[in-house]
Design a protein around this motif. Structure first.
Motif, mmCIF file in Angstrom:
data_model
loop_
_atom_site.group_PDB
_atom_site.id
_atom_site.type_symbol
_atom_site.label_atom_id
_atom_site.label_comp_id
_atom_site.label_asym_id
_atom_site.label_seq_id
_atom_site.Cartn_x
_atom_site.Cartn_y
_atom_site.Cartn_z
ATOM 1 N N GLU A 91 -0.544 -27.709 2.170
ATOM 2 C CA GLU A 91 -0.899 -27.182 3.495
ATOM 3 C C GLU A 91 0.262 -27.370 4.462
ATOM 4 N N GLY A 92 0.302 -26.520 5.441
ATOM 5 C CA GLY A 92 1.251 -26.640 6.533
ATOM 6 C C GLY A 92 0.578 -26.239 7.826
ATOM 7 N N THR A 93 1.348 -25.940 8.831
ATOM 8 C CA THR A 93 0.787 -25.520 10.122
ATOM 9 C C THR A 93 1.574 -24.343 10.680
ATOM 10 N N SER A 94 0.926 -23.604 11.561
ATOM 11 C CA SER A 94 1.594 -22.553 12.328
ATOM 12 C C SER A 94 1.338 -22.804 13.804
ATOM 13 N N LYS A 95 2.324 -22.471 14.621
ATOM 14 C CA LYS A 95 2.181 -22.603 16.067
ATOM 15 C C LYS A 95 2.764 -21.378 16.738
ATOM 16 N N VAL A 96 1.987 -20.794 17.642
ATOM 17 C CA VAL A 96 2.417 -19.645 18.414
ATOM 18 C C VAL A 96 2.493 -20.058 19.879
ATOM 19 N N GLU A 97 3.601 -19.760 20.519
ATOM 20 C CA GLU A 97 3.777 -20.008 21.940
ATOM 21 C C GLU A 97 4.275 -18.736 22.608
ATOM 22 N N GLY A 98 3.708 -18.413 23.763
ATOM 23 C CA GLY A 98 4.109 -17.208 24.463
ATOM 24 C C GLY A 98 3.818 -17.300 25.943
ATOM 25 N N ASP A 99 4.444 -16.414 26.731
ATOM 26 C CA ASP A 99 4.226 -16.409 28.173
ATOM 27 C C ASP A 99 4.581 -15.043 28.742
ATOM 28 N N ASP A 100 4.113 -14.795 29.957
ATOM 29 C CA ASP A 100 4.465 -13.584 30.678
ATOM 30 C C ASP A 100 3.985 -13.739 32.123
ATOM 31 N N ASN A 147 2.168 -8.577 29.074
ATOM 32 C CA ASN A 147 2.891 -8.243 27.847
ATOM 33 C C ASN A 147 3.537 -9.534 27.357
ATOM 34 N N VAL A 148 2.738 -10.315 26.649
ATOM 35 C CA VAL A 148 3.146 -11.660 26.256
ATOM 36 C C VAL A 148 4.203 -11.584 25.152
ATOM 37 N N THR A 149 5.251 -12.363 25.303
ATOM 38 C CA THR A 149 6.260 -12.504 24.254
ATOM 39 C C THR A 149 6.455 -13.983 23.972
ATOM 40 N N GLY A 150 6.838 -14.285 22.759
ATOM 41 C CA GLY A 150 7.027 -15.671 22.380
ATOM 42 C C GLY A 150 7.490 -15.777 20.941
ATOM 43 N N PRO A 205 10.083 -13.967 16.596
ATOM 44 C CA PRO A 205 9.467 -13.555 17.861
ATOM 45 C C PRO A 205 8.222 -12.698 17.635
ATOM 46 N N ILE A 206 7.274 -12.816 18.569
ATOM 47 C CA ILE A 206 6.030 -12.040 18.522
ATOM 48 C C ILE A 206 5.752 -11.438 19.893
ATOM 49 N N LYS A 207 4.807 -10.489 19.932
ATOM 50 C CA LYS A 207 4.393 -9.892 21.201
ATOM 51 C C LYS A 207 2.907 -9.580 21.155
ATOM 52 N N LEU A 208 2.300 -9.589 22.316
ATOM 53 C CA LEU A 208 0.863 -9.350 22.451
ATOM 54 C C LEU A 208 0.593 -8.741 23.819
ATOM 55 N N ASP A 209 -0.121 -7.646 23.848
ATOM 56 C CA ASP A 209 -0.543 -7.027 25.106
ATOM 57 C C ASP A 209 -2.014 -7.350 25.349
ATOM 58 N N ILE A 210 -2.310 -7.817 26.560
ATOM 59 C CA ILE A 210 -3.688 -8.168 26.883
ATOM 60 C C ILE A 210 -3.928 -7.968 28.376
ATOM 61 N N PHE A 253 1.804 -8.542 17.094
ATOM 62 C CA PHE A 253 2.883 -7.934 16.329
ATOM 63 C C PHE A 253 4.117 -8.815 16.362
ATOM 64 N N ARG A 254 4.884 -8.761 15.288
ATOM 65 C CA ARG A 254 6.262 -9.222 15.395
ATOM 66 C C ARG A 254 7.017 -8.188 16.215
ATOM 67 N N THR A 255 8.114 -8.596 16.808
ATOM 68 C CA THR A 255 8.828 -7.655 17.671
ATOM 69 C C THR A 255 9.490 -6.523 16.888
ATOM 70 N N ASN A 256 9.558 -6.633 15.557
ATOM 71 C CA ASN A 256 10.056 -5.507 14.745
ATOM 72 C C ASN A 256 8.964 -4.491 14.437
ATOM 73 N N GLY A 257 7.762 -4.713 14.986
ATOM 74 C CA GLY A 257 6.655 -3.777 14.811
ATOM 75 C C GLY A 257 5.684 -4.138 13.713
ATOM 76 N N THR A 258 5.972 -5.161 12.923
ATOM 77 C CA THR A 258 5.075 -5.582 11.845
ATOM 78 C C THR A 258 3.815 -6.232 12.419
ATOM 79 N N LEU A 259 2.662 -5.779 11.966
ATOM 80 C CA LEU A 259 1.395 -6.333 12.435
ATOM 81 C C LEU A 259 1.161 -7.707 11.842
ATOM 82 N N LEU A 260 0.918 -8.684 12.695
ATOM 83 C CA LEU A 260 0.560 -10.021 12.250
ATOM 84 C C LEU A 260 -0.950 -10.195 12.167
ATOM 85 N N SER A 261 -1.641 -9.743 13.205
ATOM 86 C CA SER A 261 -3.079 -9.982 13.266
ATOM 87 C C SER A 261 -3.749 -8.923 14.119
#
Length: 447
Positions: free
Chosen positions: A211-220, A250-253, A279-284, A322-330
């Motif tokens: 097992e490992g862990t993942s951490k996502v951090e972002g701001d806007d 338009n959250v980036t992180g 890097p990732i991005k999320l619009d909300i 999304f990753r910033t290259n356009g790949t869908l993460l979730s």
């Protein structure tokens, strides 16, 4: 529940819960913008215009505040969120389901707010406020049953709100404000690397327990506005209407993975290839809020107030990461619904120095039962509030309030969308018992 599946190569990060959790109001909204309103369960917020916090609730109320006034408030918020397992299913026999319920996921939060108003002329007033309209922090034990769904979720916002108000005549006042907001967020969860390795090697490499862990951090940052009007129908009856706009982010992180090291170079390569940092991005869009209030003075000692508010949570039908290259993460289908909050309260002037308050409220959750997640184990809420005000001098007053929020028990059946996602995260089945306690104090000074 229906959720889009995510390929193993991208790892389903539960970022869909990034802006969710057990907060004081339904969803992750924070009502705690003062202590004076807490004592009445925040009833009559758009009509009371009792102090400088009206900058946030209804800027038109500034015309009712003579001279200059400064206010500082601090709220202590302690949510409780306790999960009970009721037949959760392991995603893969290679990873342990675990037998911990996660402890109390609620965490103590300190929420400050400050406001200043100034009357320029008998008809024109200016104001300024700094507060936090949305926020949460929940954290489970790192080894709990649902760790592949969520461990930590934290959202912080800050709202800077200059405002102006104009008294049209003795019956009508109007106001408007501009909101500049910043949002910071962090999400973590466990990663089932044994399952990822098995899938990536065609079941040629089976290493249990990795097992490992993942951490996502972002701001806007984002911009919004608020509008309000107050109608003085008679010397004792006042109506208020207020609107706060949505704010688009338009959250980036970045997403960062902590990967274990195995004895197999091939397994290590599979883990690195399946979970690259980057890097990732999320619009909300955070929701708009419309409030209608009444304030009625019954006598020199008694006053009553009521509130009906609508929140546009349906602006979050899904969350796509999304990753910033356009790949869908979730991509998680949330299907949130718009909600209504109803509050009723009263105040009694015990003496020239002391005023007592109480109130009740019903707060509808935006979360439908079929879409509840451990990052937002939310249910309908019922408020019971008490408080008061003590005038320490002709210019200064201390307000205090306490609220206990009863949260309806909720069930959870989160299979992460089924398929490969369920294999990685499992099927979380159980019940939640939640509650919230709030204690707030403020000091108001007139110049």
């Amino acid at each position: 529940m229906t959720r889009t599946r995510i390929a193993v190569r991208t790892l389903p990060l539960m970022i869909a819960g990034l802006f969710s959790g057990t907060a004081t109001a339904a969803g992750f909204q924070l009502m705690e913008q003062n202590a004076s309103g807490l004592g009445t369960a925040f009833s009559g917020t758009a009509a009371v215009a009792e102090d400088a916090s009206t900058v946030f609730f209804n800027p038109a109320g500034m015309t009712y505040l003579p001279g200059r006034q400064a206010l500082i408030a601090v709220s202590l918020i302690k949510p409780e969120a306790k999960f009970s397992n009721n037949g959760s299913i392991n995603g893969s026999p290679l990873n342990s389901l675990g037998n911990s319920n996660g402890g109390d996921a609620g965490d103590l939060a300190i929420v400050p707010a400050t406001y200043f108003t100034m009357q320029l002329t008998p008809a024109l007033s200016l104001g300024f406020g700094i507060n936090a309209p949305f926020g949460l922090k929940t954290e489970y034990d790192s080894n709990w049953t649902g760790r592949f769904h969520a461990i930590k979720s934290e959202v912080r916002t800050i709202n800077v709100n200059p405002s102006i108000a104009y008294k049209v005549n003795d019956q009508v006042s109007i106001g408007a404000g501009l909101s500049y907001q910043r949002l910071d967020a962090e999400l973590s969860s466990a990663v089932a690397y044994s399952t990822i390795i098995a899938a990536g090697s065609g079941n040629a490499i089976l290493i249990p327990g990795l097992e490992g862990t993942s951490k996502v951090e972002g701001d806007d940052t984002g911009w919004g506005y608020n509008l309000g009007a107050i109608f003085q129908l008679s010397p004792s009856t006042r109506l208020g209407a207020a609107y706060r706009s949505k704010v688009k982010y338009n959250v980036t992180g970045d997403v960062t993975f902590s990967r274990p090291v195995s004895g197999s170079a091939t397994a290590n390569a599979i883990m690195a290839g399946a979970t690259p940092n980057g890097p990732i991005k999320l619009d909300i869009e955070l929701p708009d809020v419309a409030t209608f209030s009444v304030h009625q003075r019954l006598s020199d000692q008694w006053e009553m107030m009521g509130d009906v508010s609508w929140t546009g949570w349906a602006k979050i039908p899904r969350l796509s990461i999304f990753r910033t290259n356009g790949t869908l993460l979730s991509n998680t289908e949330e299907n949130w619904r718009n909600t209504v909050r109803v509050a009723f309260g009263g105040a009694y002037k015990y003496s020239d120095a002391l005023k007592l308050r109480m109130g009740v409220a019903y707060d509808q959750t935006p979360v439908k039962d079929d879409f509840r997640t451990p990052r937002l184990p939310d249910s309908d809420r019922y408020w019971l509030s008490f408080g008061g005000q003590y005038k320490v001098s002709a210019a200064g007053a201390i307000d205090f309030g306490y609220t206990h929020i009863f949260v309806k028990d909720g069930t959870i059946r989160d299979n992460a969308g089924g398929g490969q996602s369920q294999a990685l995260q499992g099927f979380l089945i159980g019940d939640y018992k939640n509650s919230v306690d709030i204690l707030a104090v403020q000091y108001t000074h007139n110049f």
